[in-house]
Design a protein around this motif. Structure first.
Motif, PDB file in Angstrom:
ATOM      1  N   LEU A   1      -2.665   2.740   1.161  1.00 48.93           N
ATOM      2  CA  LEU A   1      -1.980   3.212  -0.037  1.00 48.93           C
ATOM      3  C   LEU A   1      -2.387   4.633  -0.390  1.00 48.93           C
ATOM      4  CD1 LEU A   1      -2.132  -0.016  -2.240  1.00 48.93           C
ATOM      5  CD2 LEU A   1      -0.116   0.959  -1.117  1.00 48.93           C
ATOM      6  N   TRP A   2      -3.657   4.963  -0.207  1.00 49.34           N
ATOM      7  CA  TRP A   2      -4.087   6.333  -0.471  1.00 49.34           C
ATOM      8  C   TRP A   2      -3.397   7.315   0.471  1.00 49.34           C
ATOM      9  CZ3 TRP A   2      -5.677   8.365  -4.587  1.00 49.34           C
ATOM     10  CH2 TRP A   2      -6.546   7.730  -5.458  1.00 49.34           C
ATOM     11  N   LEU A   3      -3.180   6.901   1.716  1.00 51.49           N
ATOM     12  CA  LEU A   3      -2.444   7.759   2.642  1.00 51.49           C
ATOM     13  C   LEU A   3      -1.013   7.973   2.162  1.00 51.49           C
ATOM     14  CD1 LEU A   3      -3.593   6.487   6.169  1.00 51.49           C
ATOM     15  CD2 LEU A   3      -4.055   8.718   5.140  1.00 51.49           C
ATOM     16  N   LEU A   4      -0.429   6.933   1.585  1.00 54.14           N
ATOM     17  CA  LEU A   4       0.917   7.080   1.019  1.00 54.14           C
ATOM     18  C   LEU A   4       0.909   8.037  -0.166  1.00 54.14           C
ATOM     19  CD1 LEU A   4       2.325   3.433   0.986  1.00 54.14           C
ATOM     20  CD2 LEU A   4       3.321   5.380   2.191  1.00 54.14           C
ATOM     21  N   VAL A   5      -0.040   7.839  -1.061  1.00 60.96           N
ATOM     22  CA  VAL A   5      -0.090   8.643  -2.277  1.00 60.96           C
ATOM     23  C   VAL A   5      -0.312  10.116  -1.962  1.00 60.96           C
ATOM     24  CG1 VAL A   5      -1.421   9.052  -4.390  1.00 60.96           C
ATOM     25  CG2 VAL A   5      -0.830   6.713  -3.711  1.00 60.96           C
ATOM     26  N   LEU A   6      -1.163  10.409  -1.003  1.00 61.10           N
ATOM     27  CA  LEU A   6      -1.509  11.798  -0.699  1.00 61.10           C
ATOM     28  C   LEU A   6      -0.743  12.358   0.492  1.00 61.10           C
ATOM     29  CD1 LEU A   6      -5.395  11.567  -1.140  1.00 61.10           C
ATOM     30  CD2 LEU A   6      -3.697  12.294  -2.819  1.00 61.10           C
TER      31      LEU A   6
ATOM     32  N   GLY B   1       2.083  -2.892  -1.728  1.00 61.36           N
ATOM     33  CA  GLY B   1       1.980  -1.850  -0.711  1.00 61.36           C
ATOM     34  C   GLY B   1       3.091  -1.918   0.313  1.00 61.36           C
ATOM     35  N   ALA B   2       3.529  -3.130   0.644  1.00 61.06           N
ATOM     36  CA  ALA B   2       4.601  -3.273   1.636  1.00 61.06           C
ATOM     37  C   ALA B   2       5.877  -2.594   1.176  1.00 61.06           C
ATOM     38  CB  ALA B   2       4.854  -4.753   1.911  1.00 61.06           C
ATOM     39  N   VAL B   3       6.146  -2.646  -0.128  1.00 58.09           N
ATOM     40  CA  VAL B   3       7.343  -1.986  -0.661  1.00 58.09           C
ATOM     41  C   VAL B   3       7.272  -0.485  -0.437  1.00 58.09           C
ATOM     42  CG1 VAL B   3       8.674  -1.533  -2.745  1.00 58.09           C
ATOM     43  CG2 VAL B   3       7.696  -3.798  -2.375  1.00 58.09           C
ATOM     44  N   ALA B   4       6.114   0.108  -0.749  1.00 56.17           N
ATOM     45  CA  ALA B   4       5.968   1.557  -0.595  1.00 56.17           C
ATOM     46  C   ALA B   4       6.028   1.965   0.868  1.00 56.17           C
ATOM     47  CB  ALA B   4       4.645   2.014  -1.221  1.00 56.17           C
ATOM     48  N   VAL B   5       5.341   1.242   1.731  1.00 59.58           N
ATOM     49  CA  VAL B   5       5.337   1.562   3.163  1.00 59.58           C
ATOM     50  C   VAL B   5       6.741   1.418   3.748  1.00 59.58           C
ATOM     51  CG1 VAL B   5       4.499   0.826   5.431  1.00 59.58           C
ATOM     52  CG2 VAL B   5       2.923   0.967   3.505  1.00 59.58           C
ATOM     53  N   GLY B   6       7.408   0.332   3.405  1.00 56.68           N
ATOM     54  CA  GLY B   6       8.753   0.112   3.936  1.00 56.68           C
ATOM     55  C   GLY B   6       9.750   1.137   3.450  1.00 56.68           C
TER      56      GLY B   6
ATOM     57  N   PHE C   1      11.787   3.630   5.943  1.00 56.94           N
ATOM     58  CA  PHE C   1      13.249   3.545   5.932  1.00 56.94           C
ATOM     59  C   PHE C   1      13.881   4.873   5.555  1.00 56.94           C
ATOM     60  CE2 PHE C   1      17.169   2.793   3.480  1.00 56.94           C
ATOM     61  CZ  PHE C   1      17.950   2.226   4.476  1.00 56.94           C
ATOM     62  N   SER C   2      13.330   5.539   4.538  1.00 52.21           N
ATOM     63  CA  SER C   2      13.934   6.795   4.083  1.00 52.21           C
ATOM     64  C   SER C   2      13.814   7.883   5.150  1.00 52.21           C
ATOM     65  CB  SER C   2      13.280   7.257   2.782  1.00 52.21           C
ATOM     66  OG  SER C   2      11.909   7.548   2.971  1.00 52.21           O
ATOM     67  N   VAL C   3      12.671   7.932   5.841  1.00 52.75           N
ATOM     68  CA  VAL C   3      12.497   8.938   6.892  1.00 52.75           C
ATOM     69  C   VAL C   3      13.469   8.696   8.039  1.00 52.75           C
ATOM     70  CG1 VAL C   3      10.899   9.782   8.654  1.00 52.75           C
ATOM     71  CG2 VAL C   3      10.097   9.449   6.324  1.00 52.75           C
ATOM     72  N   LEU C   4      13.577   7.448   8.475  1.00 54.08           N
ATOM     73  CA  LEU C   4      14.480   7.138   9.583  1.00 54.08           C
ATOM     74  C   LEU C   4      15.942   7.347   9.177  1.00 54.08           C
ATOM     75  CD1 LEU C   4      12.808   3.944  11.099  1.00 54.08           C
ATOM     76  CD2 LEU C   4      12.638   6.317  11.880  1.00 54.08           C
TER      77      LEU C   4
ATOM     78  N   LEU D   1       3.324   9.772  11.130  1.00 51.58           N
ATOM     79  CA  LEU D   1       2.581   9.278   9.964  1.00 51.58           C
ATOM     80  C   LEU D   1       3.236   8.033   9.388  1.00 51.58           C
ATOM     81  CD1 LEU D   1       0.438   9.551   7.709  1.00 51.58           C
ATOM     82  CD2 LEU D   1       2.049  11.057   6.510  1.00 51.58           C
ATOM     83  N   SER D   2       4.558   8.034   9.303  1.00 55.99           N
ATOM     84  CA  SER D   2       5.268   6.898   8.716  1.00 55.99           C
ATOM     85  C   SER D   2       5.073   5.635   9.552  1.00 55.99           C
ATOM     86  CB  SER D   2       6.761   7.222   8.583  1.00 55.99           C
ATOM     87  OG  SER D   2       6.962   8.320   7.720  1.00 55.99           O
ATOM     88  N   PHE D   3       5.175   5.772  10.884  1.00 58.07           N
ATOM     89  CA  PHE D   3       4.953   4.618  11.747  1.00 58.07           C
ATOM     90  C   PHE D   3       3.486   4.188  11.713  1.00 58.07           C
ATOM     91  CE2 PHE D   3       9.081   5.591  13.720  1.00 58.07           C
ATOM     92  CZ  PHE D   3       9.584   4.307  13.878  1.00 58.07           C
ATOM     93  N   ARG D   4       2.597   5.162  11.642  1.00 61.88           N
ATOM     94  CA  ARG D   4       1.167   4.836  11.577  1.00 61.88           C
ATOM     95  C   ARG D   4       0.849   4.038  10.308  1.00 61.88           C
ATOM     96  NH1 ARG D   4      -3.209   3.333  14.193  1.00 61.88           N
ATOM     97  NH2 ARG D   4      -5.148   4.092  13.255  1.00 61.88           N
ATOM     98  N   LEU D   5       1.430   4.453   9.196  1.00 60.65           N
ATOM     99  CA  LEU D   5       1.236   3.731   7.949  1.00 60.65           C
ATOM    100  C   LEU D   5       1.748   2.297   8.061  1.00 60.65           C
ATOM    101  CD1 LEU D   5       2.252   6.486   5.374  1.00 60.65           C
ATOM    102  CD2 LEU D   5      -0.012   5.468   5.623  1.00 60.65           C
ATOM    103  N   ALA D   6       2.902   2.135   8.699  1.00 56.08           N
ATOM    104  CA  ALA D   6       3.466   0.797   8.861  1.00 56.08           C
ATOM    105  C   ALA D   6       2.569  -0.081   9.719  1.00 56.08           C
ATOM    106  CB  ALA D   6       4.867   0.894   9.470  1.00 56.08           C
TER     107      ALA D   6
END
Length: 232
Positions: free
Chosen positions: A89-94, A170-175, A179-182, A212-217
C-alpha cells in the motif's frame, strides 16, 4: 567410522525453529515476531523454574502453555501478511503519484505541449483519459485510506481480522491501478501507438509504470493469498 555430533535443541528453541519454518514473510518482520515469542516462552519457563521445576520440564510446560505451532503460526502468518500488504500500500501511495509526476515532467521538457499531436483523438478517448486521470488520484487516496483503516482496526481486532481488512481494501487500489494503466495503454495504442513513446524518457517511464503496476499486483497477490489461506 565417521561420527557426527549434534547439539540437541532445548524445548523452547525446538519450538521456535518449527515456528520459523511454518512462517513465510520478510526476514526482519519474522525475526521480530520470533523474538517476541522467545521472550514470552522464556518468561513462562522462568516462572515454572521459580516454582521448583527443572529447566527442561519448565521449558516443556512453557511450550505447552504457549499453544500448538499450527495455531500460533496462523496468527503470526496473518500479521506477517498484513505487514507485507502495508508495504504494498505504501508503494501505491508514493509510487503511483511519483510515476505520474515524472512522466508529466518528462513530457513537458522532452516533448512539449499536447497541441503538437498530429493525429485527432476520437470522442470516446476523452472518457478513457478522464477515467485514468481520476484513477491516478483515487489509487493513492484508496491506499492511504487502507493504511489508516488498517491502523485503526488493528487497535480493536486481532491480527486475522486486520489482515482481512488490509487485503480487501488494498486489492481495490491495486486492481484499479493496474486496470487504469492497461486501459490507457490499450486505448492510446488503438488511437495512435506513437503517443506511447512521445520521447525516449516518456517511453522508459511508461514501461517502468507498467512494470511497477504488475509488481504491485504480484506483491499483493502473494501476501494476501497467504493471509487468505490462513484465515479462511
Amino acid at each position: 567410522m565417521t561420527t557426527t555430533s549434534q547439539t540437541a535443541l532445548s524445548p523452547v528453541e525446538a519450538y521456535l525453529a518449527e515456528l520459523d519454518r511454518a512462517l513465510i514473510g520478510r526476514r526482519g518482520t519474522k525475526a521480530d515476531l520470533l523474538a517476541e515469542a522467545r521472550d514470552g516462552l522464556h518468561d513462562a519457563a522462568e516462572a515454572y523454574r521459580e516454582g521448583g521445576w527443572s529447566e527442561s520440564e519448565a521449558q516443556r510446560r512453557a511450550v505447552a502453555d504457549f499453544g500448538h505451532v499450527r495455531e500460533i503460526a496462523g496468527d503470526y502468518q496473518a500479521e506477517l501478511s498484513m505487514h507485507n500488504g502495508v508495504r504494498t500500500l505504501w508503494l501505491l501511495v508514493l509510487g503511483v503519484p511519483a510515476m505520474q509526476t515524472s512522466w508529466e515532467v518528462a513530457r513537458i521538457f522532452t516533448y512539449g505541449p499536447w497541441s503538437r499531436l498530429t493525429t485527432p483523438s476520437p470522442g470516446w478517448y476523452s472518457y478513457v483519459t478522464q477515467f485514468t486521470h481520476a484513477a491516478i488520484y483515487a489509487v493513492p487516496v484508496l491506499g492511504l485510506l487502507s493504511l489508516l483503516g488498517t491502523r485503526f482496526v488493528s487497535r480493536r481486532f486481532d491480527g486475522v481480522r486486520t489482515a482481512r481488512v488490509c487485503r480487501t481494501l488494498g486489492a481495490v487500489a491495486v486492481g484499479l491501478n493496474l486496470f487504469s494503466v492497461l486501459l490507457l495503454i490499450g486505448a492510446t495504442g488503438a488511437v495512435d501507438a506513437a503517443r506511447l513513446f512521445l520521447s525516449g524518457p516518456c517511453g522508459l517511464l511508461m514501461v517502468a509504470w507498467v512494470v511497477l503496476s504488475f509488481r504491485l499486483a504480484v506483491l499483493a497477490r502473494r501476501s494476501w493469498r497467504r493471509c487468505a489461506t490462513i484465515v479462511a
